[in-house]
Design a protein around this motif. Structure first.
Motif, PDB file in Angstrom:
ATOM      1  N   ASP A 211       1.980  22.338 -11.521  1.00  0.00           N
ATOM      2  CA  ASP A 211       0.885  22.378 -12.478  1.00  0.00           C
ATOM      3  C   ASP A 211       0.442  23.901 -12.154  1.00  0.00           C
ATOM      4  O   ASP A 211      -0.532  23.777 -11.358  1.00  0.00           O
ATOM      5  CB  ASP A 211       0.022  21.196 -12.347  1.00  0.00           C
ATOM      6  CG  ASP A 211      -1.101  21.501 -13.440  1.00  0.00           C
ATOM      7  OD1 ASP A 211      -0.807  21.863 -14.169  1.00  0.00           O
ATOM      8  OD2 ASP A 211      -2.342  21.030 -12.956  1.00  0.00           O
TER       9      ASP A 211
ATOM     10  N   THR B 171       3.579  24.209 -17.382  1.00  0.00           N
ATOM     11  CA  THR B 171       3.682  23.269 -16.413  1.00  0.00           C
ATOM     12  C   THR B 171       5.209  23.057 -16.395  1.00  0.00           C
ATOM     13  O   THR B 171       5.898  22.767 -17.237  1.00  0.00           O
ATOM     14  CB  THR B 171       3.019  21.819 -16.743  1.00  0.00           C
ATOM     15  OG1 THR B 171       1.742  22.067 -17.240  1.00  0.00           O
ATOM     16  CG2 THR B 171       3.306  20.730 -16.015  1.00  0.00           C
TER      17      THR B 171
ATOM     18  N   ASP C 228      -2.783  15.136 -16.592  1.00  0.00           N
ATOM     19  CA  ASP C 228      -2.690  15.481 -15.150  1.00  0.00           C
ATOM     20  C   ASP C 228      -3.715  14.702 -14.648  1.00  0.00           C
ATOM     21  O   ASP C 228      -5.129  14.816 -14.960  1.00  0.00           O
ATOM     22  CB  ASP C 228      -2.724  16.831 -14.870  1.00  0.00           C
ATOM     23  CG  ASP C 228      -2.243  17.402 -13.636  1.00  0.00           C
ATOM     24  OD1 ASP C 228      -1.505  16.682 -13.081  1.00  0.00           O
ATOM     25  OD2 ASP C 228      -2.746  18.155 -13.148  1.00  0.00           O
TER      26      ASP C 228
END
Length: 404
Positions: A226, A250, A120
């Motif tokens: 997220d 997620t 991420d």
């Protein structure tokens, strides 16, 4: 209007028209297949390939996810897309294809690919600036010194990536407020979301991926939430960054929109100062114009614009592998929170409520700062398609459940 009409009955402005054709994995009972969406139907790709209607080199036969097809590479992706466009637009194929279509409402949508690794990023200038001002109010500069030199990111937990519709149990962990003499343990009290766009690697690599090879490796895009426990994150993140505050869940959308469907959404990437290092400098510096919307218990609360992201998907992939790390089929890397310059364009609730100081009123008259048990968050998105059409990403949704 779309560039080609399908023989299926659908509205001209259907976001899942012939210009889109996103891929998925779906099931009924204990069986799983791969499919492609057209309107409110899914074409069973294993059945289509098994009957000789398209040629994917066997990538759809006996497969419950898209990994084998994604690993086949761009020539196969392009050939299959051409075949699908022909099958779903030319009326002469209707008799052969129509029996292989199932209603989206009649199937179970599964995780579309097996996630190999999850990374991420933190690529919105506005988001990074907002969090810098919230977390370091006395600092002369909200951005840390490295932020404009490289795409900042962290490695997440691939095993807790789930498909849209999966519940999100409130996570437990350590947290410490400024008034606490020592950390305490318990369920997060500051549960948040991050509206993002994720990119899925199809073709693996044995080392660094040059920035101009982005399209040769990346298969398509999904929506990402997220989920973030801000109280856990604040206590744990120094010095090594996010860990338990991020790794519990997620969520991703069930539809993988192929890059070829986003050609009309390409937009010049932002000017970057100071100039980036050569490995981050692309011959075609571009991002994508994708318009997101965040709904909290059905109330629209934000519309983040992806077009303004400072670091592009190609730069993220190049940086992710430049140290010699290889990419694998099914690697998922997400953009980081998408935020624009106004509060109504922020993709996280910590920004939208300014760390709880500015509560949001929902349509039912209640107010929120962070997520309560039973709250549902849905993120949707569309992008420009050819000739004024819109490309739909569907949605990624999740409901917070009480801790056990």
């Amino acid at each position: 209007m779309t560039t080609a009409a399908s023989w299926l009955e659908m509205a001209d402005d259907d976001p899942f028209g012939i210009d889109n054709l996103p891929y998925c994995a779906f099931g009924q009972d204990r069986f799983r297949w791969t499919g492609v969406r057209i309107g409110d139907r899914i074409l069973n790709l294993a059945a289509a390939e098994g009957r000789g209607l398209l040629d994917a080199g066997g990538a759809f036969l006996g497969q419950g996810n898209l990994n084998r097809f994604m690993s086949a590479g761009r020539p196969v992706w392009a050939r299959v897309r051409e075949h699908l466009t022909e099958l779903l637009s030319a009326a002469r194929h209707r008799e052969a294809v129509e029996p292989l279509l199932l209603a989206v409402a009649d199937v179970r949508l599964d995780l579309p690919f097996e996630v190999a690794d999850y990374v991420d990023f933190y690529s919105s200038l506005e988001h990074a600036t907002n969090l810098g001002r919230l977390f370091r109010p006395d600092a002369p500069e909200p951005l840390l010194p490295n932020w404009k030199h490289l795409p900042v990111g962290y490695h997440g937990r691939a095993g807790t990536v789930v498909v849209s519709g999966t519940d999100v149990p409130r996570p437990f962990g350590q947290r410490r407020t400024p008034d606490d003499p020592a950390p305490t343990y318990g369920p997060s009290t500051r549960l948040d979301v991050e509206a993002e766009v994720g990119f899925v690697v199809g073709v693996p690599s044995e080392g660094p991926i040059p920035i101009d090879d982005f399209r040769a490796h990346v298969f398509g895009a999904v929506l990402v939430n997220d989920w973030s426990a801000r109280d856990l994150q604040a206590w744990e993140y120094q010095p090594l960054g996010p860990f338990l505050g991020k790794s519990f869940r997620t969520s991703i959308s069930p539809w993988v929109v192929p890059l070829d469907a986003l050609e009309s959404a390409r937009t010049p990437g932002p000017a970057q100062q100071p100039p980036v290092l050569p490995y981050l400098s692309a011959a075609d510096h571009h991002g994508y114009e994708i318009d997101l919307e965040v709904l909290w218990n059905g109330t629209p609360v934000a519309r983040p614009p992806f077009a303004g992201m400072y670091w592009t998907p190609a730069q993220q992939l190049a940086h992710m592998t430049v140290n010699g790390a290889w990419a694998r089929t099914g690697d998922l890397y997400a953009s980081g929170t998408v935020s624009g310059p106004t509060p109504e364009q922020t993709g996280s609730f910590i920004e939208r409520t300014w760390n709880g100081a500015r509560p949001i009123q929902l349509a039912d008259g209640t107010t929120r700062t962070f997520l309560l048990d039973g709250d549902t968050v849905t993120i949707t998105a569309t992008a420009p398609g050819p000739s004024g059409s819109r490309i739909g990403f569907g949605e990624v949704t999740g409901t917070v459940t009480k801790p056990e």
